[in-house]
Design a protein around this motif. Structure first.
Motif, mmCIF file in Angstrom:
data_model
loop_
_atom_site.group_PDB
_atom_site.id
_atom_site.type_symbol
_atom_site.label_atom_id
_atom_site.label_comp_id
_atom_site.label_asym_id
_atom_site.label_seq_id
_atom_site.Cartn_x
_atom_site.Cartn_y
_atom_site.Cartn_z
ATOM 1 N N LYS A 221 10.453 -6.505 27.236
ATOM 2 C CA LYS A 221 9.045 -6.737 26.929
ATOM 3 C C LYS A 221 8.375 -5.428 26.523
ATOM 4 O O LYS A 221 8.693 -4.360 27.055
ATOM 5 N N VAL A 222 7.440 -5.535 25.572
ATOM 6 C CA VAL A 222 6.608 -4.397 25.164
ATOM 7 C C VAL A 222 5.176 -4.901 25.016
ATOM 8 O O VAL A 222 4.952 -5.970 24.443
ATOM 9 N N VAL A 223 4.224 -4.153 25.521
ATOM 10 C CA VAL A 223 2.811 -4.523 25.370
ATOM 11 C C VAL A 223 2.223 -3.695 24.228
ATOM 12 O O VAL A 223 2.214 -2.463 24.288
ATOM 13 N N LEU A 224 1.736 -4.370 23.205
ATOM 14 C CA LEU A 224 1.132 -3.687 22.061
ATOM 15 C C LEU A 224 -0.379 -3.908 22.056
ATOM 16 O O LEU A 224 -0.853 -5.030 22.261
ATOM 17 N N ALA A 225 -1.106 -2.844 21.808
ATOM 18 C CA ALA A 225 -2.564 -2.920 21.761
ATOM 19 C C ALA A 225 -3.060 -2.482 20.391
ATOM 20 O O ALA A 225 -2.359 -1.833 19.624
ATOM 21 N N ARG A 226 -4.270 -2.868 20.102
ATOM 22 C CA ARG A 226 -4.924 -2.443 18.867
ATOM 23 C C ARG A 226 -6.396 -2.213 19.173
ATOM 24 O O ARG A 226 -6.864 -2.476 20.289
ATOM 25 N N LYS A 227 -7.145 -1.704 18.170
ATOM 26 C CA LYS A 227 -8.543 -1.413 18.436
ATOM 27 C C LYS A 227 -9.455 -1.871 17.303
ATOM 28 O O LYS A 227 -9.010 -2.098 16.174
ATOM 29 N N MET A 228 -10.709 -1.998 17.656
ATOM 30 C CA MET A 228 -11.767 -2.404 16.740
ATOM 31 C C MET A 228 -12.887 -1.381 16.828
ATOM 32 O O MET A 228 -13.158 -0.836 17.900
ATOM 33 N N LEU A 229 -13.537 -1.110 15.724
ATOM 34 C CA LEU A 229 -14.625 -0.141 15.682
ATOM 35 C C LEU A 229 -15.953 -0.844 15.434
ATOM 36 O O LEU A 229 -16.080 -1.648 14.511
ATOM 37 N N MET A 230 -16.935 -0.542 16.276
ATOM 38 C CA MET A 230 -18.298 -1.037 16.097
ATOM 39 C C MET A 230 -19.210 0.160 15.849
ATOM 40 O O MET A 230 -19.175 1.139 16.593
ATOM 41 N N SER A 231 -20.017 0.091 14.795
ATOM 42 C CA SER A 231 -20.941 1.178 14.458
ATOM 43 C C SER A 231 -22.371 0.714 14.696
ATOM 44 O O SER A 231 -22.719 -0.431 14.387
ATOM 45 N N PHE A 232 -23.206 1.609 15.231
ATOM 46 C CA PHE A 232 -24.573 1.265 15.618
ATOM 47 C C PHE A 232 -25.578 2.200 14.954
ATOM 48 O O PHE A 232 -25.239 3.323 14.548
ATOM 49 N N LYS A 233 -26.813 1.737 14.855
ATOM 50 C CA LYS A 233 -27.882 2.562 14.304
ATOM 51 C C LYS A 233 -28.169 3.737 15.225
ATOM 52 O O LYS A 233 -28.398 4.864 14.767
#
Length: 468
Positions: A221-233
């Motif tokens: 088993k391998v746990v893979l993660a990813r990311k998301m970017l949120m930009s704000f004023k």
């Protein structure tokens, strides 16, 4: 305004001051006072004017313990790949061995306490968004509110040096009165400008490559993660986000750690380990499925999860590992034969609690050093999985999926696994989400699972989850 009910600060302050002067070393003075009830979120928000960038917040899964810390009387940092756990523990023991603690009794989560965590993998190069953090980072607050059950306590921590005098105590008392008496600070709105998924197609391709390795028998088993970017004023305030998480994720650990221009925070369903006296509790949490749109659909989804071979296999890998680790530190172990369901707002998991009686010499950091990362966040076998994660993800997880929590001077503590979390850095927020990959995983199904796991933080930061 809060009314202090017992113990006036300063009764033993002279003792700590004299010790610092006599020995020529800093000496910690810690005073615990019982107070009438204070909302811990309000206390956290009140501290923004004096201690912005030096605050933390914690709420346990059962809603029994809430802790809010303001200021940084002492900060422990360590960037070692090999000795961060022992270095942090040794420095903590040294500090509290000379401490003067003023409290009428030992109350878990009060007095000298460290809050913080460890990075997921200290061998990964640090990315710019994690620049304010270390691979091991813990804060002892100047002022700390602890709500345990129906009781409420205020801890004041002062580090006395040979150059200090009683005027330091007067300064601290004035700050204490200001924090307890001032009105809660107003908070700004979350003004989201743009949301960007980071390379989703490349992530799917990397996952398929990992599945090929798993099918070849290289790993289980391998746990893979990813990311998301949120930009704000404007820079999002952690106060707003914690309040949203509190409202929406009552059955989760809620945590926040501000460091300079950044704040790592989240709402995790997963306990890594809790220690209360000799009692140890850990959680096996692996295998998941969505919630249903109605009770009947939700029940059917839960039942399918309980009988799904892929998810049961993934779950049992975690159970086996945690049981074997706790056997090394406990005189007895108690756990059920089969997993049950843990249901939170957006997802349901397979869940197995593991309880034990710790040997007297066992510290919570001993256990964490052996548990992290569990197969629920890393993989099996551990070393191969960690190398695969580093190659496939090509990102710095920072504190995501790593131990975050607290420990006190009495040997108590609790750490969650920092999933369903995000990092606010200046006017951006990075969200993290992962999934357990086994030989029969498919890229699309795992991608959808990560979409579900993004939802708690995305929504708490003002995003619309209809598109997720």
């Amino acid at each position: 305004m809060s009314i202090i009910q017992d113990i006036k600060i300063g009764g033993s302050f002279d003792k700590a001051l004299a010790k610092a002067k006599a020995e020529g070393i800093p000496v910690l003075y810690s005073a615990v006072q019982k107070v009438s009830h204070v909302n811990p979120l309000s206390f956290y928000s009140k501290g923004i004017s004096l201690y912005n960038g030096e605050r933390f917040f914690w709420k346990d899964k059962e809603n029994n313990t809430k802790i809010a810390g303001l200021g940084s009387t002492y900060m422990l940092r360590n960037d070692s790949e090999d000795s961060r756990y022992t270095s942090i523990e040794n420095e903590w023991k040294r500090l509290i061995s000379n401490a003067v603690i003023e409290s009428d009794r030992e109350i878990g989560g009060t007095g000298p306490l460290l809050f913080g965590g460890f990075s997921f993998d200290p061998s990964v190069p640090r990315s710019k968004e994690w620049s304010d953090f270390s691979h091991g980072i813990f804060q002892m607050p100047t002022f700390m509110l602890t709500v345990t059950g129906q009781e409420c306590y205020l801890t004041t921590n002062i580090l006395c040096t040979s150059q200090d005098d009683e005027g330091l105590l007067n300064i601290m008392e004035k700050k204490q009165e200001e924090l307890l008496g001032q009105k809660e600070a107003g908070t700004s709105n979350l003004k989201l400008v743009e949301t960007t998924e980071i390379a989703p197609e490349e992530w799917k391709e990397a996952l398929e490559e990992v599945v090929s390795q798993l099918k070849n028998g290289d790993m289980e088993k391998v746990v893979l993660a990813r990311k998301m970017l949120m930009s704000f004023k404007d820079r999002p305030l952690s106060d707003n986000v914690i309040q949203n998480l509190w409202n929406e994720q009552q059955d989760s650990f809620i945590f926040s750690l501000e460091v300079a221009n950044s704040c790592f925070l989240g709402a995790s369903p997963e306990r890594l380990v809790k220690k209360a006296g000799e009692d140890i509790l850990s959680t096996c949490l692996a295998g998941s499925i969505a919630r249903g749109g109605n009770p009947e659909e939700d029940y059917k989804l839960g039942e399918s999860l309980l009988h799904d071979d892929k998810n049961l296999y993934e779950h049992n890998l975690v159970v086996d590992m945690i049981r074997e680790v706790l056997k090394q530190y406990c005189s007895e172990i108690d756990m059920p034969d089969k997993p049950e369901l843990m249901k939170v707002r957006d997802i349901q998991h397979l869940y197995t609690p593991v309880k034990g009686k710790a040997y007297q010499e066992t510290s919570i950091l001993n256990v964490i050093a052996r548990l992290h990362p569990t197969p629920a966040l890393g993989g099996v076998p551990r070393e191969k999985a960690m190398k695969t994660i580093k190659h496939a993800e090509k990102m710095d997880r920072g504190l995501y999926a790593a131990p975050v929590g607290w420990m006190d001077s009495y040997g108590n503590g609790e750490f969650a696994v920092a999933i369903r979390s995000g990092l606010i850095h200046k006017d951006e927020a990075y969200l993290f989400s992962g999934c357990g990959v086994v030989a029969d995983s498919t890229a699309e199904s795992e991608y959808r699972e990560t979409q579900i796991k993004f939802k708690p933080m995305f929504r708490a930061l003002g995003g619309n989850t209809d598109g997720l």
